[in-house]
Write a protein that holds these residues in place. Structure first.
Motif, short mmCIF file in Angstrom:
data_model
loop_
_atom_site.label_atom_id
_atom_site.label_comp_id
_atom_site.label_asym_id
_atom_site.label_seq_id
_atom_site.Cartn_x
_atom_site.Cartn_y
_atom_site.Cartn_z
N VAL A 1 52.18 28.15 37.51
CA VAL A 1 51.32 29.33 37.50
C VAL A 1 49.97 29.03 38.14
O VAL A 1 49.45 29.82 38.94
N THR A 2 49.40 27.86 37.81
CA THR A 2 48.12 27.48 38.39
C THR A 2 48.21 27.36 39.91
O THR A 2 47.32 27.81 40.64
N SER A 3 49.31 26.78 40.38
CA SER A 3 49.51 26.64 41.83
C SER A 3 49.65 28.01 42.48
O SER A 3 49.03 28.28 43.52
N CYS A 4 50.45 28.87 41.87
CA CYS A 4 50.67 30.20 42.44
C CYS A 4 49.40 31.03 42.43
O CYS A 4 49.03 31.65 43.44
N LEU A 5 48.71 31.03 41.28
CA LEU A 5 47.49 31.82 41.17
C LEU A 5 46.35 31.25 41.98
O LEU A 5 45.41 31.97 42.35
N GLY A 6 46.39 29.94 42.24
CA GLY A 6 45.33 29.33 43.02
C GLY A 6 45.60 29.36 44.51
O GLY A 6 44.74 29.75 45.31
N ILE A 7 46.81 28.99 44.91
CA ILE A 7 47.12 28.82 46.33
C ILE A 7 47.45 30.14 47.01
O ILE A 7 46.91 30.45 48.08
N VAL A 8 48.34 30.94 46.42
CA VAL A 8 48.80 32.17 47.08
C VAL A 8 47.66 33.16 47.30
O VAL A 8 47.44 33.62 48.44
N PRO A 9 46.90 33.55 46.26
CA PRO A 9 45.79 34.49 46.52
C PRO A 9 44.73 33.91 47.45
O PRO A 9 44.21 34.63 48.31
N PHE A 10 44.42 32.63 47.29
CA PHE A 10 43.40 32.01 48.14
C PHE A 10 43.86 31.99 49.60
O PHE A 10 43.06 32.20 50.52
#
Length: 285
Positions: free
Chosen positions: A171-180
């Motif tokens: 979740v942290t990777s998805c919420l951090g990488i994808v939106p950024f």
């Protein structure tokens, strides 16, 4: 700072709602972001203030789970809304024909983007919270933070947390990488469009519409990366980054958007004028 955060973001919501000139996609997303910021800060600061007032640092198990749930919901909303706002700037600037913008960013699309953001935020948060309920904890656990941070709470569990950690990292990777990545892509296209503008005045005027959002994104992700990429969980630097991320950033957002925005300033001045007029009329009565 908490009162300043609530008051500042509340005024942004009131200004956007009361001024018909601000009923545009950009200000709709801004008012939604202000609401999410109020809720985001309210998940941690009131409890911290109560603890300071009562000289107590304890929190119940149910209160800790609830705090983690709402922190993830509104933290995720901030992330998605900043991405949606970057997309809005991309459509407004990078689409050559000005008539295309209101067609693409019509009220249905804007509402759908916000609803999708809410849906994603409300979907993953209960999964993580429910997985926390299956863990066993010591009676008196010590969290080295002013709120129940998920990674720190998992360290207190003496049962298997592998599933929780896997979900946390995903979740942290998805919420951090994808939106950024979406924000970076939007601004790369925006920069390309600005460079094609022949006049320096036109470049400055176009870029000035993105400065406020860029400032908020830099502050949000700068403090966020400082929190989640820090190796020492109990360091003072990480603690300061936590305060910046959860308290200072939501507090500064209204100032960043209002100080450089004539429309917001005009709406706030109109609200102040009406308030003073009503008070003066009541005083005369």
């Amino acid at each position: 700072m908490y009162l300043v955060t609530v008051l500042g973001n509340g005024l942004i919501i009131l200004a956007v709602g009361s001024d018909s000139h601000l009923h545009t996609p950009m200000y709709f997303f801004l008012s939604t972001l202000s609401f999410a910021d109020i809720c985001f800060t309210s998940t941690t600061i009131p409890k911290m203030l109560v603890n300071i007032q009562t000289q107590s640092k304890s929190i119940t198990y149910a209160g800790c789970i609830a705090q983690m749930y709402f922190f993830m919901v509104f933290g995720g909303m901030d992330t998605f809304l900043l991405t949606v706002m970057a997309y809005d700037r991309f459509v407004a600037i990078s689409i050559c024909h000005p008539l295309h913008y209101p067609v693409i960013m019509n009220p249905c699309v804007c509402g759908l983007l916000v609803l999708v953001s809410w849906f994603i935020s409300l979907s993953y948060s209960p999964i993580q919270s429910l997985l926390m309920l299956r863990l066993s904890f010591c009676t008196n656990g010590l969290i080295p933070h002013f709120y129940c941070e998920l990674a720190q709470v998992l360290m207190l569990a003496y049962s298997d947390t592998s599933v929780n950690h896997i979900l946390l990292y995903m979740v942290t990777s998805c919420l951090g990488i994808v939106p950024f990545s979406g924000i970076l892509f939007s601004y790369s296209r925006i920069a390309s469009s600005i460079l094609r503008i022949p006049s320096a005045t036109g470049k400055y005027k176009t870029f000035s519409t993105c400065v406020s959002h860029l400032s908020v994104v830099s502050l949000f992700y700068g403090t966020g990366f400082g929190v989640y990429l820090s190796s020492d969980a109990s360091s003072w630097r990480r603690m300061i980054a936590f305060v910046m991320y959860t308290v200072v950033t939501p507090m500064l957002n209204p100032f960043i958007y209002s100080l450089r925005n004539r429309d917001i300033k005009r709406a706030l001045q109109e609200i102040l004028r009406r308030t003073l007029y009503v008070q003066g009329w009541e005083h005369l009565s």
